[in-house]
Design an enzyme around this catalytic site. Structure first.
Site, PDB file in Angstrom:
ATOM      1  N   ILE A 112       0.855  -1.187   0.000  1.00 56.92           N
ATOM      2  CA  ILE A 112       0.000   0.000   0.000  1.00 56.92           C
ATOM      3  C   ILE A 112       0.892   1.239   0.000  1.00 56.92           C
ATOM      4  CG2 ILE A 112      -1.900   1.180   1.118  1.00 56.92           C
ATOM      5  CD1 ILE A 112      -2.485  -1.747   0.132  1.00 56.92           C
ATOM      6  N   LYS A 113       0.669   2.106  -0.976  1.00 53.77           N
ATOM      7  CA  LYS A 113       1.493   3.313  -1.102  1.00 53.77           C
ATOM      8  C   LYS A 113       0.907   4.444  -0.259  1.00 53.77           C
ATOM      9  CE  LYS A 113       3.472   4.248  -5.147  1.00 53.77           C
ATOM     10  NZ  LYS A 113       3.623   4.495  -6.619  1.00 53.77           N
ATOM     11  N   ILE A 114       1.732   4.955   0.625  1.00 51.27           N
ATOM     12  CA  ILE A 114       1.364   6.081   1.490  1.00 51.27           C
ATOM     13  C   ILE A 114       2.361   7.206   1.235  1.00 51.27           C
ATOM     14  CG2 ILE A 114       1.180   6.883   3.884  1.00 51.27           C
ATOM     15  CD1 ILE A 114       0.332   4.053   4.665  1.00 51.27           C
TER      16      ILE A 114
END
Length: 380
Positions: A142-144
């Site tokens: 998951i890209k944050i």
């Protein structure tokens, strides 16, 4: 994962994992993604709102799903969530043999939290959990974004056992904050009894955008002294990031986590497509080759590497002094590093928000068309 291409093999021998910065439904369904794994040692995939907006605008690969979503009365946000997570699920399945073969180090597919949430910690954390649950594959990341508000979300997601790809990193100070946030998340995961060996993370340090911004300022100054520094900032910045990585992941704090089964947060070189044709089109691959890193390449950069890239071994760890001198040189001619990286972060979030808006508009248009088509069919 055994290419015959000497250039790609040389990069892999240094310790660099090649991830593809591109994804579309047709790339998956055509078998082209699988082919890239077999012929070009692609061992991961990254996506972002711009990539999804482009994919949705091409062809009819999404028509059937959009029609189903329209019939179900899905909102545009629900439709985008469903479409993007479906693509990532399928890409994860294609990448699963790589994930298994590398014990989870590679075979990863990244999907980004809605960029409109970049300034909201809790909402970013909640969306990260939602995406993780929806994709439901161990090899998703998951890209944050590495905004100030994103740092606590990185900690919270990691603490939940979520593998995070931290994106939009430009500054060395922020990068240190990212690494600290990751370690804090691992510490919380350890306290709650989670298996740290299952948690993987990368930190996406953007490269070519730094040169684009700095070179623009150099050209405005126009002096010979300034022009001598063109095209150096991006690589120098990334090399110093690797130096920071080596420092942080050799501390006692890290050793305690490593002993509990944790893996380092690998540096990932992003934005590696060269934007200035005066530079080698493999510059951000060859000049940043170093062990235990990821280079996520757009298709054109991957093709250039395969065709004529010539990795020359580790180009990073022996060049820290040179990198420091390059950034110091910019300060001496009046280019503020702090201002450059702040502008780039603000622009980066803004660009992804605009791409997300385009994606929403595109999907809304398709939903409207599907809805009109359904109404016309009922009228007959």
């Amino acid at each position: 994962m055994a290419t015959d291409n000497a250039h790609i093999k040389a990069l892999g021998d240094i310790g660099v994992s090649i991830w593809l910065d591109d994804l579309s439904r047709s790339l998956i369904s055509s078998g082209d993604l699988k082919k890239l794994i077999e012929t070009k040692d692609v061992v991961g995939v990254t996506t972002n709102p711009t990539i999804f907006a482009k994919a949705l605008s091409d062809g009819t690969a999404y028509t059937d799903q959009v029609e189903e979503l329209a019939k179900a009365g899905s909102s545009v946000d629900e439709a985008v969530f469903s479409i993007t997570t479906t693509d990532v699920q399928h890409a994860c399945d294609v990448m699963r043999p790589v994930y298994d073969a590398t014990d989870g180090k590679d075979g990863r597919v990244s999907i980004e939290v809605d960029p409109r949430l970049a300034g909201k910690t809790q909402e970013t954390t909640d969306m990260a959990k939602k995406l993780w649950a929806q994709v439901d594959r161990p090899n998703v990341m998951i890209k944050i974004p590495a905004t100030v508000e994103g740092l606590p979300a990185i900690t919270a997601a990691t603490a939940e056992g979520i593998s995070v790809n931290v994106t939009l990193i430009f500054s060395l100070d922020r990068y240190r904050g990212v690494m600290s946030a990751f370690l804090a998340g691992l510490e919380q995961a350890k306290e709650s009894g989670k298996d740290l060996s299952t948690i993987r993370s990368v930190a996406s340090f953007f490269v070519s955008r730094v040169d684009s911004e700095v070179d623009k300022r150099i050209d405005a100054i126009g002096s010979a002294q300034a022009k001598a520094l063109r095209g150096q900032a991006g690589v120098a910045n990334a090399r110093l990031a690797y130096q920071a990585y080596e420092e942080v992941f050799s501390t006692p704090r890290w050793k305690t986590l490593e002993d509990a089964g944790a893996h380092t947060q690998r540096p990932l070189w992003a934005s590696t497509g060269v934007k200035d044709k005066a530079y080698s089109d493999t510059m951000y691959v060859v000049d940043l080759a170093v062990d235990n890193t990821v280079n996520t390449m757009p298709p054109a950069t991957l093709d250039a590497l395969a065709d004529h890239g010539e990795p020359k071994g580790d180009q990073v760890t022996s060049n820290y002094d040179e990198a420091s001198k390059a950034l110091d040189g910019l300060e001496r001619i009046g280019i503020s590093y702090a201002d450059v990286v702040q502008v780039l972060e603000t622009e980066g979030v803004d660009k992804f928000e605009k791409s997300w808006a385009e994606l929403l508009d595109s999907v809304q248009s398709e939903l409207d068309k599907a809805g009109q088509g359904a109404l016309a069919g009922e009228a007959k």
